[in-house]
Design a protein around this motif. Structure first.
Motif, PDB file in Angstrom:
ATOM      1  N   THR A  41       0.827  -1.219   0.000  1.00  0.00           N
ATOM      2  CA  THR A  41       0.000   0.000   0.000  1.00  0.00           C
ATOM      3  C   THR A  41       0.860   1.269   0.000  1.00  0.00           C
ATOM      4  O   THR A  41       0.356   2.351   0.299  1.00  0.00           O
ATOM      5  CB  THR A  41      -0.944   0.017   1.214  1.00  0.00           C
ATOM      6  N   HIS A  42       2.135   1.126  -0.355  1.00  0.00           N
ATOM      7  CA  HIS A  42       3.024   2.288  -0.437  1.00  0.00           C
ATOM      8  C   HIS A  42       2.908   2.863  -1.848  1.00  0.00           C
ATOM      9  O   HIS A  42       3.513   2.378  -2.797  1.00  0.00           O
ATOM     10  CB  HIS A  42       4.467   1.853  -0.150  1.00  0.00           C
ATOM     11  N   HIS A  43       2.116   3.924  -1.986  1.00  0.00           N
ATOM     12  CA  HIS A  43       1.715   4.413  -3.302  1.00  0.00           C
ATOM     13  C   HIS A  43       2.650   5.475  -3.875  1.00  0.00           C
ATOM     14  O   HIS A  43       2.253   6.270  -4.727  1.00  0.00           O
ATOM     15  CB  HIS A  43       0.288   4.960  -3.228  1.00  0.00           C
ATOM     16  N   GLY A  44       3.886   5.496  -3.399  1.00  0.00           N
ATOM     17  CA  GLY A  44       4.896   6.409  -3.916  1.00  0.00           C
ATOM     18  C   GLY A  44       6.262   5.817  -3.680  1.00  0.00           C
ATOM     19  O   GLY A  44       6.405   4.608  -3.441  1.00  0.00           O
ATOM     20  N   VAL A  45       7.291   6.637  -3.744  1.00  0.00           N
ATOM     21  CA  VAL A  45       8.649   6.209  -3.414  1.00  0.00           C
ATOM     22  C   VAL A  45       9.195   7.132  -2.333  1.00  0.00           C
ATOM     23  O   VAL A  45       8.815   8.305  -2.245  1.00  0.00           O
ATOM     24  CB  VAL A  45       9.588   6.222  -4.640  1.00  0.00           C
ATOM     25  N   ASP A  46      10.077   6.596  -1.511  1.00  0.00           N
ATOM     26  CA  ASP A  46      10.753   7.384  -0.493  1.00  0.00           C
ATOM     27  C   ASP A  46      12.165   7.698  -0.967  1.00  0.00           C
ATOM     28  O   ASP A  46      12.911   6.794  -1.357  1.00  0.00           O
ATOM     29  CB  ASP A  46      10.823   6.627   0.833  1.00  0.00           C
ATOM     30  N   ILE A  47      12.510   8.978  -0.946  1.00  0.00           N
ATOM     31  CA  ILE A  47      13.841   9.428  -1.360  1.00  0.00           C
ATOM     32  C   ILE A  47      14.575   9.923  -0.125  1.00  0.00           C
ATOM     33  O   ILE A  47      14.140  10.879   0.537  1.00  0.00           O
ATOM     34  CB  ILE A  47      13.750  10.552  -2.409  1.00  0.00           C
ATOM     35  N   GLY A  48      15.672   9.264   0.219  1.00  0.00           N
ATOM     36  CA  GLY A  48      16.425   9.638   1.398  1.00  0.00           C
ATOM     37  C   GLY A  48      17.161  10.950   1.194  1.00  0.00           C
ATOM     38  O   GLY A  48      17.828  11.150   0.181  1.00  0.00           O
ATOM     39  N   ALA A  49      17.021  11.853   2.146  1.00  0.00           N
ATOM     40  CA  ALA A  49      17.692  13.155   2.082  1.00  0.00           C
ATOM     41  C   ALA A  49      17.800  13.686   3.498  1.00  0.00           C
ATOM     42  O   ALA A  49      16.980  13.354   4.367  1.00  0.00           O
ATOM     43  CB  ALA A  49      16.913  14.130   1.201  1.00  0.00           C
ATOM     44  N   PRO A  50      18.792  14.503   3.800  1.00  0.00           N
ATOM     45  CA  PRO A  50      18.967  15.009   5.160  1.00  0.00           C
ATOM     46  C   PRO A  50      17.871  15.978   5.556  1.00  0.00           C
ATOM     47  O   PRO A  50      17.253  16.646   4.709  1.00  0.00           O
ATOM     48  CB  PRO A  50      20.327  15.702   5.102  1.00  0.00           C
ATOM     49  N   ARG A  51      17.629  16.074   6.822  1.00  0.00           N
ATOM     50  CA  ARG A  51      16.656  17.028   7.352  1.00  0.00           C
ATOM     51  C   ARG A  51      17.029  18.443   6.883  1.00  0.00           C
ATOM     52  O   ARG A  51      18.181  18.859   6.959  1.00  0.00           O
ATOM     53  CB  ARG A  51      16.647  16.977   8.880  1.00  0.00           C
ATOM     54  N   GLY A  52      16.050  19.143   6.367  1.00  0.00           N
ATOM     55  CA  GLY A  52      16.273  20.506   5.909  1.00  0.00           C
ATOM     56  C   GLY A  52      16.628  20.631   4.449  1.00  0.00           C
ATOM     57  O   GLY A  52      16.695  21.739   3.912  1.00  0.00           O
ATOM     58  N   ALA A  53      16.882  19.488   3.759  1.00  0.00           N
ATOM     59  CA  ALA A  53      17.175  19.548   2.322  1.00  0.00           C
ATOM     60  C   ALA A  53      15.979  20.152   1.577  1.00  0.00           C
ATOM     61  O   ALA A  53      14.827  19.933   1.948  1.00  0.00           O
ATOM     62  CB  ALA A  53      17.490  18.157   1.785  1.00  0.00           C
ATOM     63  N   GLU A  54      16.259  20.913   0.540  1.00  0.00           N
ATOM     64  CA  GLU A  54      15.193  21.595  -0.192  1.00  0.00           C
ATOM     65  C   GLU A  54      14.410  20.631  -1.070  1.00  0.00           C
ATOM     66  O   GLU A  54      14.978  19.759  -1.730  1.00  0.00           O
ATOM     67  CB  GLU A  54      15.771  22.717  -1.051  1.00  0.00           C
ATOM     68  N   ILE A  55      13.097  20.819  -1.084  1.00  0.00           N
ATOM     69  CA  ILE A  55      12.182  20.061  -1.939  1.00  0.00           C
ATOM     70  C   ILE A  55      11.652  21.015  -2.999  1.00  0.00           C
ATOM     71  O   ILE A  55      11.191  22.116  -2.678  1.00  0.00           O
ATOM     72  CB  ILE A  55      11.022  19.476  -1.122  1.00  0.00           C
ATOM     73  N   HIS A  56      11.706  20.593  -4.263  1.00  0.00           N
ATOM     74  CA  HIS A  56      11.334  21.454  -5.377  1.00  0.00           C
ATOM     75  C   HIS A  56      10.174  20.866  -6.168  1.00  0.00           C
ATOM     76  O   HIS A  56      10.014  19.644  -6.240  1.00  0.00           O
ATOM     77  CB  HIS A  56      12.534  21.652  -6.307  1.00  0.00           C
ATOM     78  N   ALA A  57       9.383  21.729  -6.760  1.00  0.00           N
ATOM     79  CA  ALA A  57       8.293  21.288  -7.628  1.00  0.00           C
ATOM     80  C   ALA A  57       8.865  20.514  -8.803  1.00  0.00           C
ATOM     81  O   ALA A  57       9.789  20.978  -9.472  1.00  0.00           O
ATOM     82  CB  ALA A  57       7.493  22.489  -8.126  1.00  0.00           C
ATOM     83  N   ALA A  58       8.317  19.336  -9.073  1.00  0.00           N
ATOM     84  CA  ALA A  58       8.840  18.500 -10.141  1.00  0.00           C
ATOM     85  C   ALA A  58       8.522  19.060 -11.518  1.00  0.00           C
ATOM     86  O   ALA A  58       9.210  18.745 -12.485  1.00  0.00           O
ATOM     87  CB  ALA A  58       8.289  17.078 -10.017  1.00  0.00           C
ATOM     88  N   SER A  59       7.490  19.886 -11.622  1.00  0.00           N
ATOM     89  CA  SER A  59       7.139  20.527 -12.886  1.00  0.00           C
ATOM     90  C   SER A  59       6.235  21.717 -12.571  1.00  0.00           C
ATOM     91  O   SER A  59       5.786  21.888 -11.443  1.00  0.00           O
ATOM     92  CB  SER A  59       6.428  19.535 -13.811  1.00  0.00           C
ATOM     93  N   ALA A  60       5.993  22.530 -13.581  1.00  0.00           N
ATOM     94  CA  ALA A  60       5.108  23.675 -13.396  1.00  0.00           C
ATOM     95  C   ALA A  60       3.679  23.208 -13.164  1.00  0.00           C
ATOM     96  O   ALA A  60       3.246  22.183 -13.687  1.00  0.00           O
ATOM     97  CB  ALA A  60       5.166  24.570 -14.632  1.00  0.00           C
ATOM     98  N   GLY A  61       2.942  23.958 -12.382  1.00  0.00           N
ATOM     99  CA  GLY A  61       1.556  23.589 -12.111  1.00  0.00           C
ATOM    100  C   GLY A  61       0.926  24.500 -11.087  1.00  0.00           C
ATOM    101  O   GLY A  61       1.431  25.581 -10.777  1.00  0.00           O
ATOM    102  N   ARG A  62      -0.192  24.022 -10.518  1.00  0.00           N
ATOM    103  CA  ARG A  62      -0.944  24.808  -9.540  1.00  0.00           C
ATOM    104  C   ARG A  62      -1.104  23.988  -8.264  1.00  0.00           C
ATOM    105  O   ARG A  62      -1.455  22.804  -8.318  1.00  0.00           O
ATOM    106  CB  ARG A  62      -2.316  25.182 -10.107  1.00  0.00           C
ATOM    107  N   VAL A  63      -0.846  24.607  -7.116  1.00  0.00           N
ATOM    108  CA  VAL A  63      -0.988  23.939  -5.821  1.00  0.00           C
ATOM    109  C   VAL A  63      -2.471  23.738  -5.537  1.00  0.00           C
ATOM    110  O   VAL A  63      -3.245  24.694  -5.505  1.00  0.00           O
ATOM    111  CB  VAL A  63      -0.331  24.765  -4.702  1.00  0.00           C
TER     112      VAL A  63
END
Length: 341
Positions: free
Chosen positions: A206-228
């Motif tokens: 039931t894990h419907h995505g992937v987990d990407i390991g990164a340190p606490r505080g690492a920046e997360i960016h929009a994967a493409s243009a769009g609307r929140v």
């Protein structure tokens, strides 16, 4: 923001990664859908001029999509009373608006060069939605029409360049395809790090995505243009009591923690979970590819800092709409798990 992966002096037309990016205009190109020999050759001319001008591959896709909307990749002459003003050529450029003489505009190489020259003056065009970038050049009466051609334009560019608009499998470094941080199809990896848990594995069906390991505080960016379309805290105990996102969660806590959903062209939705603080975007906000959304944390159902990343199709945010993010992002030219945190 990510730093640029190439300098302005790098030649994005040369093949350094096993991909053919130099277009041979003497060859015949396979048909794509209803686009025949002459239309594919016109698309190849558009791409080849982009290469000569060292325009990143994203520009090739924007140019081809624009020409599809304006002329269906036909080098259209004057149509008399049926003509839209004095519009001519692949991009329906108008002599009266300073694009050139009729003879010049009817030369696909000239009209392509003029399109790219104007595109390159648009601030942030590489990360902007295709419609936004194209409209800044064309000033069309139908500005939203360009986006519907993005997927087929990407396919045409891939066909002409043997995959120049996407990564050619897991082993290709994203930087080899981009010539910049945004892929030709307008996508980028949301965070650099290794995939530490996959999509719907045997141990986590039931894990419907992937987990990407990164340190606490690492920046997360929009994967493409769009609307929140969603931004909220989702963290609760197993009996449904609120846990909150002002502290870390745990495997016994339910929910995504601080998370963001973005709606992209074509009904694609991306989800970014377990942020460590309130996201830096709001519902209804338009974002560009690579725009900062927040920082990696461990809120909600989480055993440690990471980004849980999901991709959904057909505008369906339920588990039924979830698709494998790794495969999707490879097809978009922005493979996940290519960088270390």
């Amino acid at each position: 923001m990510f730093t640029g992966l190439f300098s302005k002096n790098d030649d994005v037309s040369t093949n350094n990664c096993g991909l053919q990016t130099s277009v041979d205009l003497n060859k015949a190109f396979p048909r794509v859908g209803t686009f025949g020999d002459e239309q594919m050759r016109n698309a190849a001319i558009i791409v080849s001029i982009g290469q000569e001008m060292r325009v990143p591959p994203r520009g090739w896709v924007i140019a081809v999509a624009t020409a599809i909307q304006e002329s269906y990749l036909n080098n259209v002459g004057h149509l008399g009373e049926a003509n839209d003003h004095d519009s001519l050529g692949l991009f329906q450029q108008r002599p009266s608006q300073g694009w050139g003489t009729p003879a010049q505009i009817m030369d696909p190489r000239y009209s392509s060069r003029k399109f790219y020259e104007k595109l390159m003056t648009v601030p942030g065009w590489e990360g902007a939605p295709l419609t936004t970038a194209a409209q800044r050049v064309q000033r069309s009466a139908y500005p939203n029409a360009y986006a519907r051609h993005e997927n087929v334009a990407t396919t045409i560019v891939n066909t002409i360049t043997d995959g120049g608009a996407r990564a050619a499998g897991n082993s290709v470094d994203m930087r080899c395809v981009l010539g910049a941080e945004i892929s030709a199809s307008g996508w980028t990896s949301p965070v650099l790090g290794e995939i530490v848990s996959g999509f719907r594995t045997a141990s986590r069906p039931t894990h419907h995505g992937v987990d990407i390991g990164a340190p606490r505080g690492a920046e997360i960016h929009a994967a493409s243009a769009g609307r929140v379309i969603q931004m909220r805290c989702d963290a609760r105990t197993s009996d449904g009591r609120p846990w909150g996102c002002g502290r870390d969660g745990s495997p016994s806590i339910k929910g995504c923690g601080w998370y963001v959903d973005i709606l992209h062209a074509g009904g694609i939705i991306t989800r970014y979970c377990h942020m460590g603080a309130p996201p830096k975007v709001s519902i209804g906000q338009t974002v560009t590819a690579g725009q900062l959304l927040g920082q990696v944390g461990s809120t909600g159902n989480s055993s440690g800092p990471h980004l849980h990343f999901e991709v959904h199709r057909d505008g369906d945010r339920s588990s039924a709409g979830a698709i494998e993010p790794g495969r999707f992002m490879r097809e978009m030219g922005a493979p996940l798990g290519d960088g270390k945190p």
